[in-house]
Enzyme design. Structure first.
Site, PDB file in Angstrom:
ATOM      1  N   ASP A  92      31.012  -2.860  23.978  1.00  0.00           N
ATOM      2  CA  ASP A  92      30.042  -3.933  24.178  1.00  0.00           C
ATOM      3  C   ASP A  92      28.821  -3.579  23.329  1.00  0.00           C
ATOM      4  OD1 ASP A  92      28.633  -2.010  25.603  1.00  0.00           O
ATOM      5  OD2 ASP A  92      28.587  -3.120  27.501  1.00  0.00           O
ATOM      6  N   CYS A 140      31.168   1.536  26.406  1.00  0.00           N
ATOM      7  CA  CYS A 140      30.097   0.683  26.928  1.00  0.00           C
ATOM      8  C   CYS A 140      28.974   1.615  27.362  1.00  0.00           C
ATOM      9  CB  CYS A 140      30.592  -0.244  28.032  1.00  0.00           C
ATOM     10  SG  CYS A 140      31.117   0.555  29.556  1.00  0.00           S
ATOM     11  N   THR A 143      28.371   3.041  30.289  1.00  0.00           N
ATOM     12  CA  THR A 143      28.879   4.152  31.107  1.00  0.00           C
ATOM     13  C   THR A 143      30.365   4.433  30.911  1.00  0.00           C
ATOM     14  OG1 THR A 143      29.435   2.594  32.853  1.00  0.00           O
ATOM     15  CG2 THR A 143      27.230   3.612  32.954  1.00  0.00           C
ATOM     16  N   HIS A 166      48.568  15.127  32.390  1.00  0.00           N
ATOM     17  CA  HIS A 166      49.048  14.813  33.746  1.00  0.00           C
ATOM     18  C   HIS A 166      49.164  13.319  34.020  1.00  0.00           C
ATOM     19  CE1 HIS A 166      48.047  18.899  35.850  1.00  0.00           C
ATOM     20  NE2 HIS A 166      48.732  19.048  34.724  1.00  0.00           N
ATOM     21  N   HIS A 226      55.112  15.252  36.631  1.00  0.00           N
ATOM     22  CA  HIS A 226      54.107  14.190  36.464  1.00  0.00           C
ATOM     23  C   HIS A 226      54.739  12.821  36.188  1.00  0.00           C
ATOM     24  CE1 HIS A 226      51.124  17.278  36.663  1.00  0.00           C
ATOM     25  NE2 HIS A 226      51.746  17.942  35.715  1.00  0.00           N
TER      26      HIS A 226
HETATM   27  C1  RB5 Z   1      25.685  -3.323  30.098  1.00  0.00           C
HETATM   28  O1  RB5 Z   1      24.344  -3.358  30.416  1.00  0.00           O
HETATM   29  C2  RB5 Z   1      26.403  -2.284  30.958  1.00  0.00           C
HETATM   30  O2  RB5 Z   1      26.546  -2.784  32.238  1.00  0.00           O
HETATM   31  C3  RB5 Z   1      27.738  -1.908  30.354  1.00  0.00           C
HETATM   32  O3  RB5 Z   1      27.536  -1.403  29.078  1.00  0.00           O
HETATM   33  C4  RB5 Z   1      28.577  -0.867  31.075  1.00  0.00           C
HETATM   34  O4  RB5 Z   1      27.834   0.264  31.366  1.00  0.00           O
HETATM   35  C5  RB5 Z   1      29.362  -1.353  32.213  1.00  0.00           C
HETATM   36  O5  RB5 Z   1      30.119  -0.619  32.846  1.00  0.00           O
END
Ligand code: RB5
Length: 143
Positions: A8, A64, A66, A97, A132
């Site tokens: 993203d 993204c 996180t 695994h 596994h």
């Molecule tokens: C975007 O602000 C953020 O929510 C996205 O990049 C991501 O971290 C979502 O999991």
């Protein structure tokens, strides 16, 4: 290998670096967007990579903020096993695994060199099979 990659807006710069890294390693990188820093919805990009992995891509890479939303989305697709990775041990174990086929990174957590290191481990580690196999088959049975 043929590797589908997307991000993203939060991961778009890291994605460009990872594409260069993949190409330098001799892989084919299928860039599925996003292509600029305009705010966008990560499920649109995670679903594109998941579909590519269901098709003829060997692996997927998603970035993204996180890595979490990307993994949540990608794991809704049958046969896709996406893991959020922030250390080399997990990068290895998710292949060995869990036979993960998509790796997700958080650009707000990791610098590009760390992502490259973990991606390299991920791509070079094989599924161990054996005991596994049945466990991964159970994951797949919930598709
Ligand atoms: C975007 O602000 C953020 O929510 C996205 O990049 C991501 O971290 C979502 O999991």
């Amino acid at each position: 290998m043929r590797i589908a990659i997307a991000s993203d807006h939060g991961g778009v710069e890291a994605k460009s670096s990872l594409i260069r890294f993949l190409k330098d390693q001799g892989h084919e990188a299928l860039d599925m967007g996003t292509h600029n820093s305009e705010s966008c919805d990560y499920p649109d990009y995670a679903s594109a990579v998941a579909k590519a992995v269901q098709g003829d891509a060997d692996y997927g890479v998603l970035v993204c903020g996180t890595g979490i939303g990307m993994a949540m989305t990608a794991n809704r697709f049958a046969g896709v096993r996406a893991a959020v990775i922030a250390d080399a041990f997990s990068a290895s174990m998710c292949r060995e695994h869990n036979n993960a086929n998509v790796i997700c990174f958080g650009a707000r957590l990791l610098a590009v060199p760390a992502m490259e290191r973990f991606l390299d481990v991920f791509l070079k580690t094989s599924f161990a099979g054996g005991r596994h196999e049945g466990r991964v088959a159970k994951i797949n049975s919930y598709d």
